[in-house]
Design a protein around this motif. Sequence first.
Motif, PDB file in Angstrom:
ATOM      1  N   PHE A  72      38.097  45.407  43.492  1.00 54.90           N
ATOM      2  CA  PHE A  72      38.659  45.667  44.816  1.00 54.90           C
ATOM      3  C   PHE A  72      39.637  46.840  44.766  1.00 54.90           C
ATOM      4  CE2 PHE A  72      42.238  45.000  47.731  1.00 54.90           C
ATOM      5  CZ  PHE A  72      41.585  45.091  48.952  1.00 54.90           C
ATOM      6  N   VAL A  73      40.523  46.834  43.778  1.00 59.35           N
ATOM      7  CA  VAL A  73      41.524  47.905  43.666  1.00 59.35           C
ATOM      8  C   VAL A  73      40.811  49.250  43.472  1.00 59.35           C
ATOM      9  CG1 VAL A  73      43.424  48.814  42.263  1.00 59.35           C
ATOM     10  CG2 VAL A  73      43.360  46.383  42.840  1.00 59.35           C
ATOM     11  N   ASP A  74      39.820  49.270  42.584  1.00 62.06           N
ATOM     12  CA  ASP A  74      39.093  50.526  42.323  1.00 62.06           C
ATOM     13  C   ASP A  74      38.395  51.055  43.578  1.00 62.06           C
ATOM     14  OD1 ASP A  74      39.914  50.512  39.715  1.00 62.06           O
ATOM     15  OD2 ASP A  74      38.075  49.619  38.912  1.00 62.06           O
ATOM     16  N   ALA A  75      37.894  50.133  44.404  1.00 62.91           N
ATOM     17  CA  ALA A  75      37.208  50.564  45.631  1.00 62.91           C
ATOM     18  C   ALA A  75      38.205  51.024  46.683  1.00 62.91           C
ATOM     19  CB  ALA A  75      36.360  49.411  46.180  1.00 62.91           C
ATOM     20  N   THR A  76      39.408  50.427  46.682  1.00 65.64           N
ATOM     21  CA  THR A  76      40.351  50.648  47.782  1.00 65.64           C
ATOM     22  C   THR A  76      41.220  51.893  47.613  1.00 65.64           C
ATOM     23  OG1 THR A  76      40.411  48.254  48.093  1.00 65.64           O
ATOM     24  CG2 THR A  76      42.145  49.513  49.166  1.00 65.64           C
ATOM     25  N   VAL A  77      41.587  52.219  46.361  1.00 66.94           N
ATOM     26  CA  VAL A  77      42.506  53.347  46.146  1.00 66.94           C
ATOM     27  C   VAL A  77      41.976  54.642  46.780  1.00 66.94           C
ATOM     28  CG1 VAL A  77      43.601  54.808  44.397  1.00 66.94           C
ATOM     29  CG2 VAL A  77      43.662  52.321  44.161  1.00 66.94           C
ATOM     30  N   PRO A  78      40.694  55.011  46.568  1.00 64.56           N
ATOM     31  CA  PRO A  78      40.210  56.248  47.204  1.00 64.56           C
ATOM     32  C   PRO A  78      40.244  56.176  48.735  1.00 64.56           C
ATOM     33  CG  PRO A  78      38.636  55.455  45.557  1.00 64.56           C
ATOM     34  CD  PRO A  78      39.668  54.402  45.707  1.00 64.56           C
TER      35      PRO A  78
ATOM     36  N   LEU B  66      43.100  58.243  53.684  1.00 61.74           N
ATOM     37  CA  LEU B  66      43.980  58.055  54.839  1.00 61.74           C
ATOM     38  C   LEU B  66      45.292  58.811  54.671  1.00 61.74           C
ATOM     39  CD1 LEU B  66      43.536  54.191  55.389  1.00 61.74           C
ATOM     40  CD2 LEU B  66      42.591  56.012  56.822  1.00 61.74           C
ATOM     41  N   GLY B  67      45.604  59.220  53.432  1.00 61.74           N
ATOM     42  CA  GLY B  67      46.891  59.856  53.157  1.00 61.74           C
ATOM     43  C   GLY B  67      48.010  58.827  53.077  1.00 61.74           C
ATOM     44  N   LEU B  68      47.658  57.581  52.779  1.00 63.03           N
ATOM     45  CA  LEU B  68      48.669  56.520  52.645  1.00 63.03           C
ATOM     46  C   LEU B  68      48.968  56.288  51.168  1.00 63.03           C
ATOM     47  CD1 LEU B  68      47.395  53.893  55.267  1.00 63.03           C
ATOM     48  CD2 LEU B  68      49.184  55.630  55.555  1.00 63.03           C
ATOM     49  N   THR B  69      50.162  55.750  50.896  1.00 67.25           N
ATOM     50  CA  THR B  69      50.576  55.494  49.524  1.00 67.25           C
ATOM     51  C   THR B  69      50.520  54.001  49.242  1.00 67.25           C
ATOM     52  OG1 THR B  69      52.115  57.300  49.853  1.00 67.25           O
ATOM     53  CG2 THR B  69      52.421  55.981  47.858  1.00 67.25           C
ATOM     54  N   ILE B  70      49.815  53.622  48.177  1.00 70.74           N
ATOM     55  CA  ILE B  70      49.798  52.205  47.786  1.00 70.74           C
ATOM     56  C   ILE B  70      51.186  51.846  47.255  1.00 70.74           C
ATOM     57  CG2 ILE B  70      48.748  50.564  46.161  1.00 70.74           C
ATOM     58  CD1 ILE B  70      46.222  51.498  47.234  1.00 70.74           C
ATOM     59  N   PRO B  71      51.772  50.754  47.749  1.00 69.17           N
ATOM     60  CA  PRO B  71      53.171  50.446  47.398  1.00 69.17           C
ATOM     61  C   PRO B  71      53.301  49.898  45.980  1.00 69.17           C
ATOM     62  CG  PRO B  71      52.279  48.714  48.786  1.00 69.17           C
ATOM     63  CD  PRO B  71      51.202  49.755  48.677  1.00 69.17           C
ATOM     64  N   ASP B  72      52.835  50.665  45.010  1.00 65.76           N
ATOM     65  CA  ASP B  72      52.906  50.255  43.615  1.00 65.76           C
ATOM     66  C   ASP B  72      53.170  51.510  42.784  1.00 65.76           C
ATOM     67  OD1 ASP B  72      52.595  49.345  41.048  1.00 65.76           O
ATOM     68  OD2 ASP B  72      50.518  48.646  41.304  1.00 65.76           O
ATOM     69  N   PRO B  73      54.451  51.851  42.613  1.00 65.93           N
ATOM     70  CA  PRO B  73      54.794  53.101  41.922  1.00 65.93           C
ATOM     71  C   PRO B  73      54.290  53.106  40.482  1.00 65.93           C
ATOM     72  CG  PRO B  73      56.783  51.970  42.746  1.00 65.93           C
ATOM     73  CD  PRO B  73      55.620  51.082  43.056  1.00 65.93           C
ATOM     74  N   GLY B  74      54.055  51.919  39.911  1.00 71.03           N
ATOM     75  CA  GLY B  74      53.623  51.853  38.517  1.00 71.03           C
ATOM     76  C   GLY B  74      52.116  52.014  38.338  1.00 71.03           C
TER      77      GLY B  74
ATOM     78  N   TRP C 285      41.885  51.819  38.251  1.00 67.07           N
ATOM     79  CA  TRP C 285      43.284  51.888  38.688  1.00 67.07           C
ATOM     80  C   TRP C 285      44.009  50.635  38.208  1.00 67.07           C
ATOM     81  CZ3 TRP C 285      45.413  56.202  40.597  1.00 67.07           C
ATOM     82  CH2 TRP C 285      44.530  57.208  41.034  1.00 67.07           C
ATOM     83  N   ARG C 286      45.004  50.833  37.338  1.00 65.37           N
ATOM     84  CA  ARG C 286      45.752  49.687  36.779  1.00 65.37           C
ATOM     85  C   ARG C 286      46.980  49.421  37.631  1.00 65.37           C
ATOM     86  NH1 ARG C 286      41.960  47.173  34.165  1.00 65.37           N
ATOM     87  NH2 ARG C 286      40.829  48.584  32.787  1.00 65.37           N
ATOM     88  N   TYR C 287      47.034  48.200  38.189  1.00 72.58           N
ATOM     89  CA  TYR C 287      48.151  47.853  39.065  1.00 72.58           C
ATOM     90  C   TYR C 287      49.253  47.162  38.268  1.00 72.58           C
ATOM     91  CZ  TYR C 287      45.130  43.726  38.945  1.00 72.58           C
ATOM     92  OH  TYR C 287      44.334  42.706  38.516  1.00 72.58           O
ATOM     93  N   SER C 288      50.442  47.123  38.853  1.00 73.12           N
ATOM     94  CA  SER C 288      51.578  46.492  38.170  1.00 73.12           C
ATOM     95  C   SER C 288      51.467  44.971  38.253  1.00 73.12           C
ATOM     96  CB  SER C 288      52.888  46.939  38.807  1.00 73.12           C
ATOM     97  OG  SER C 288      52.938  48.340  38.834  1.00 73.12           O
ATOM     98  N   GLU C 289      52.358  44.312  37.559  1.00 72.16           N
ATOM     99  CA  GLU C 289      52.426  42.840  37.545  1.00 72.16           C
ATOM    100  C   GLU C 289      52.561  42.284  38.975  1.00 72.16           C
ATOM    101  OE1 GLU C 289      52.370  39.286  35.598  1.00 72.16           O
ATOM    102  OE2 GLU C 289      52.248  41.240  34.599  1.00 72.16           O
ATOM    103  N   ILE C 290      51.769  41.256  39.283  1.00 75.29           N
ATOM    104  CA  ILE C 290      51.839  40.626  40.615  1.00 75.29           C
ATOM    105  C   ILE C 290      52.910  39.533  40.600  1.00 75.29           C
ATOM    106  CG2 ILE C 290      50.521  39.200  42.253  1.00 75.29           C
ATOM    107  CD1 ILE C 290      48.010  40.747  41.284  1.00 75.29           C
ATOM    108  N   ASP C 291      53.634  39.406  41.707  1.00 75.60           N
ATOM    109  CA  ASP C 291      54.704  38.396  41.793  1.00 75.60           C
ATOM    110  C   ASP C 291      54.099  37.037  42.151  1.00 75.60           C
ATOM    111  OD1 ASP C 291      56.920  36.837  42.245  1.00 75.60           O
ATOM    112  OD2 ASP C 291      57.593  37.934  44.031  1.00 75.60           O
ATOM    113  N   TRP C 292      53.722  36.272  41.114  1.00 73.64           N
ATOM    114  CA  TRP C 292      53.038  35.002  41.363  1.00 73.64           C
ATOM    115  C   TRP C 292      53.953  33.923  41.900  1.00 73.64           C
ATOM    116  CZ3 TRP C 292      48.232  35.450  42.207  1.00 73.64           C
ATOM    117  CH2 TRP C 292      47.490  36.443  41.556  1.00 73.64           C
ATOM    118  N   THR C 293      55.265  34.118  41.817  1.00 71.37           N
ATOM    119  CA  THR C 293      56.155  33.100  42.404  1.00 71.37           C
ATOM    120  C   THR C 293      56.013  33.121  43.927  1.00 71.37           C
ATOM    121  OG1 THR C 293      57.927  34.702  42.205  1.00 71.37           O
ATOM    122  CG2 THR C 293      57.924  32.919  40.604  1.00 71.37           C
TER     123      THR C 293
END
Lengths: 95, 330
Positions: free
Chosen positions: B243-249, B254-262, B271-279
């Motif tokens: 899903f992440v790989d399909a969505t980033v492009p 759209l010219g939007l920034t994914i809210p994951d600076p890491g 595309w490697r995403y940062s740790e998810i907040d499972w709490t």
Amino acid sequence: MATPNTPLWEVFIRSRNGLAHKHVGSLHANDATMALQAARDIYTRRGEGLSIWVVPSSAITASDPAEKGMMFEPAESKIYRHPTFYEVPEEVGHM
Amino acid sequence: MYTQALNTAETDDRGLEDAARAAQFQARIDAEERIEPNDWMPAAYRKTLTRQISQHAHSEIVGMLPEGNWITRAPTLRRKAALLAKVQDECGHGLYLYAAAETLGSSREELVDAMLAGKAKYSSIFNYPTLTWADIGTIGWLVDGAAIMNQIPLCRCSYGPYARAMIRVCKEESFHQRQGYEIMVMLCRGSEEQKAMAQDALNRWWWPVLMMFGPPDATSQHSDTSTRWKIKRFSNDELRQKFVDATVPQAQYLGLTIPDPGMTQDADGHWRYSEIDWTEFKQVLAGNGPCNRDRMAARRKAHEEGAWVREAAAAYAAKRARRRTAQAAE
């Protein structure tokens, strides 16, 4: 709480002229009129059909899957019922 | 004593028989055969599927609430008609899924009651609010996009009625995702404020959407048996990565920034995403998300206020049946 469970109906739709009605799913409705209306709303939102049948699920008699071996074996062993069983000389061409 | 001994013997026999049947069942699954409602199946298979399919159905129904919130405020008639059709589809999906769940032996009424009593869960994503019109675009684009990613492999699920329901659902979901993305494209081509609105919606939905794929593989409780039974074809983390790989492009377009600076792209293009907040995920599942109480209250209210319709329809059908019997007797 006293209301009984709403009866289940099976829905069949004929998609185009000349084709048979095909089972598409089931739904709950209190009577046949409501079942037809619900079938229209649930199963034909994108022009899927020209005709709908609704049948009370309780009216269907089904074969027992546990006995499918015995039930369908007679068809399995009679390969001479298929056209591919027969050889037609090549010179004759397509038949 | 005697009776008891007999009972024990019977239980043992059943155990042996079940073991043989379970082996036969697994062989059918391994051969990619579909299991149908009247076929023998292990009790745990039935239970797992009833839980999964009914939760899926509840999710479709509760999923109508966040979007229904915007029907009266859609910006144009075209958007309003499309949103209405989409929400109606979600209702239809719920109904296909309830029908599939019922083939396992629970009644619709029992399934719905379990949901209203808070005993059955629905997708955590619907406990987030839809604050602006851009949320409707984001839900179509991301929430439905993630749902499609999850649902396409379910079209090949070992249980026939579930697989068939998913084929219909997937066909319809693709309209949902495209209408959502179109909303995002329009906003991102619009004024600064409109683009900011789109970015804000993405910021709020991104992480909850990644959580939709469920807990990481290392901690997921249901994955192993579900994989063996071919209910599940890909792991949570595999689907999330797809899903992440399909969505980033799509976000880049759209010219939007994914809210994951890491976030970084690895050598293989993933595309490697940062740790998810499972709490946060656990909190929302436990009933403490922003809208859990609202959603349950809305469902209960609708169910209670619809009671007279169900009762009237049942009474009318009973009256007509009585009249038919009386006429037949004349």
